[in-house]
Write a protein that holds these residues in place. Structure first.
Motif, PDB file in Angstrom:
ATOM      1  N   THR A   1       0.849  -1.188   0.000  1.00 14.41           N
ATOM      2  CA  THR A   1       0.000   0.000   0.000  1.00 14.41           C
ATOM      3  C   THR A   1       0.886   1.239   0.000  1.00 14.41           C
ATOM      4  O   THR A   1       1.836   1.335   0.780  1.00 14.41           O
ATOM      5  N   VAL A   2       0.604   2.156  -0.904  1.00 16.27           N
ATOM      6  CA  VAL A   2       1.356   3.406  -0.998  1.00 16.27           C
ATOM      7  C   VAL A   2       0.377   4.575  -1.006  1.00 16.27           C
ATOM      8  O   VAL A   2      -0.769   4.443  -1.444  1.00 16.27           O
ATOM      9  N   ASP A   3       0.819   5.713  -0.499  1.00 14.56           N
ATOM     10  CA  ASP A   3       0.039   6.942  -0.585  1.00 14.56           C
ATOM     11  C   ASP A   3       0.405   7.654  -1.872  1.00 14.56           C
ATOM     12  O   ASP A   3       1.590   7.867  -2.156  1.00 14.56           O
ATOM     13  N   VAL A   4      -0.603   8.010  -2.662  1.00 11.72           N
ATOM     14  CA  VAL A   4      -0.395   8.732  -3.913  1.00 11.72           C
ATOM     15  C   VAL A   4      -0.976  10.130  -3.720  1.00 11.72           C
ATOM     16  O   VAL A   4      -2.158  10.289  -3.433  1.00 11.72           O
ATOM     17  N   TYR A   5      -0.118  11.127  -3.854  1.00 15.17           N
ATOM     18  CA  TYR A   5      -0.516  12.518  -3.649  1.00 15.17           C
ATOM     19  C   TYR A   5      -0.813  13.163  -4.995  1.00 15.17           C
ATOM     20  O   TYR A   5       0.004  13.114  -5.912  1.00 15.17           O
TER      21      TYR A   5
ATOM     22  N   HIS B   1      -4.349   9.697  -1.827  1.00 18.34           N
ATOM     23  CA  HIS B   1      -5.154   8.502  -2.054  1.00 18.34           C
ATOM     24  C   HIS B   1      -4.298   7.271  -1.805  1.00 18.34           C
ATOM     25  O   HIS B   1      -3.153   7.216  -2.246  1.00 18.34           O
ATOM     26  N   GLN B   2      -4.839   6.281  -1.114  1.00 20.96           N
ATOM     27  CA  GLN B   2      -4.117   5.032  -0.902  1.00 20.96           C
ATOM     28  C   GLN B   2      -4.342   4.104  -2.082  1.00 20.96           C
ATOM     29  O   GLN B   2      -5.485   3.877  -2.492  1.00 20.96           O
ATOM     30  N   MET B   3      -3.243   3.607  -2.616  1.00 17.40           N
ATOM     31  CA  MET B   3      -3.282   2.696  -3.753  1.00 17.40           C
ATOM     32  C   MET B   3      -2.476   1.449  -3.421  1.00 17.40           C
ATOM     33  O   MET B   3      -1.683   1.434  -2.484  1.00 17.40           O
ATOM     34  N   LEU B   4      -2.672   0.434  -4.224  1.00 14.31           N
ATOM     35  CA  LEU B   4      -1.902  -0.792  -4.092  1.00 14.31           C
ATOM     36  C   LEU B   4      -0.919  -0.852  -5.257  1.00 14.31           C
ATOM     37  O   LEU B   4      -1.323  -0.798  -6.424  1.00 14.31           O
TER      38      LEU B   4
ATOM     39  N   TYR C   1       5.025  -2.599 -13.189  1.00  9.22           N
ATOM     40  CA  TYR C   1       4.201  -2.380 -12.006  1.00  9.22           C
ATOM     41  C   TYR C   1       2.878  -1.728 -12.396  1.00  9.22           C
ATOM     42  O   TYR C   1       2.796  -1.051 -13.425  1.00  9.22           O
ATOM     43  N   ILE C   2       1.860  -1.919 -11.553  1.00  7.57           N
ATOM     44  CA  ILE C   2       0.581  -1.239 -11.740  1.00  7.57           C
ATOM     45  C   ILE C   2       0.133  -0.649 -10.403  1.00  7.57           C
ATOM     46  O   ILE C   2       0.502  -1.128  -9.339  1.00  7.57           O
ATOM     47  N   LEU C   3      -0.658   0.418 -10.485  1.00  6.58           N
ATOM     48  CA  LEU C   3      -1.337   0.984  -9.323  1.00  6.58           C
ATOM     49  C   LEU C   3      -2.788   0.556  -9.413  1.00  6.58           C
ATOM     50  O   LEU C   3      -3.444   0.747 -10.431  1.00  6.58           O
ATOM     51  N   SER C   4      -3.295  -0.036  -8.353  1.00  8.87           N
ATOM     52  CA  SER C   4      -4.694  -0.443  -8.333  1.00  8.87           C
ATOM     53  C   SER C   4      -5.309  -0.013  -7.009  1.00  8.87           C
ATOM     54  O   SER C   4      -4.681   0.661  -6.214  1.00  8.87           O
ATOM     55  N   GLY C   5      -6.534  -0.427  -6.773  1.00 10.93           N
ATOM     56  CA  GLY C   5      -7.186  -0.100  -5.513  1.00 10.93           C
ATOM     57  C   GLY C   5      -7.687   1.332  -5.453  1.00 10.93           C
ATOM     58  O   GLY C   5      -7.531   2.009  -4.445  1.00 10.93           O
ATOM     59  N   GLY C   6      -8.258   1.812  -6.526  1.00  9.10           N
ATOM     60  CA  GLY C   6      -8.808   3.154  -6.536  1.00  9.10           C
ATOM     61  C   GLY C   6      -8.306   4.019  -7.672  1.00  9.10           C
ATOM     62  O   GLY C   6      -8.787   5.122  -7.871  1.00  9.10           O
ATOM     63  N   TRP C   7      -7.327   3.552  -8.413  1.00 10.71           N
ATOM     64  CA  TRP C   7      -6.750   4.357  -9.498  1.00 10.71           C
ATOM     65  C   TRP C   7      -7.820   4.804 -10.495  1.00 10.71           C
ATOM     66  O   TRP C   7      -7.878   5.964 -10.867  1.00 10.71           O
ATOM     67  N   LEU C   8      -8.675   3.889 -10.898  1.00  6.85           N
ATOM     68  CA  LEU C   8      -9.701   4.219 -11.893  1.00  6.85           C
ATOM     69  C   LEU C   8     -10.636   5.317 -11.389  1.00  6.85           C
ATOM     70  O   LEU C   8     -10.825   6.335 -12.055  1.00  6.85           O
ATOM     71  N   MET C   9     -11.183   5.137 -10.194  1.00  7.88           N
ATOM     72  CA  MET C   9     -12.126   6.134  -9.655  1.00  7.88           C
ATOM     73  C   MET C   9     -11.429   7.417  -9.207  1.00  7.88           C
ATOM     74  O   MET C   9     -11.875   8.516  -9.524  1.00  7.88           O
ATOM     75  N   ASP C  10     -10.327   7.287  -8.458  1.00  5.85           N
ATOM     76  CA  ASP C  10      -9.684   8.450  -7.852  1.00  5.85           C
ATOM     77  C   ASP C  10      -8.922   9.312  -8.843  1.00  5.85           C
ATOM     78  O   ASP C  10      -8.714  10.502  -8.589  1.00  5.85           O
TER      79      ASP C  10
END
Length: 59
Positions: A4-8, A16-19, A29-38
């Motif tokens: 889990t990483v914080d994306v500013y 926003h917290q992303m995976l 690598y990919i960012l998931s866990g909210g990337w699409l919506m956020d």
């Protein structure tokens, strides 16, 4: 599995917290866990739009 990483988002001053997940042994690598919506939907990003990313190793 990933971390889990914080994306500013500098433009909206929001965090926003992303995976962050590794896709392959080649280092993709990919960012998931909210990337699409956020980011994509909220910012109305379209194909070929460019975004900038910065990785702060000290944080």
């Amino acid at each position: 599995m990933g971390i889990t990483v914080d994306v500013y988002d500098h433009d909206t001053d929001s965090t926003h917290q992303m995976l962050l997940q590794k896709l392959s042994k080649r280092g993709s690598y990919i960012l998931s866990g909210g990337w699409l919506m956020d980011f994509v939907i909220r910012r109305v990003l379209k194909k070929k739009d460019e975004i900038g990313m910065y990785w702060d190793r000290s944080d």
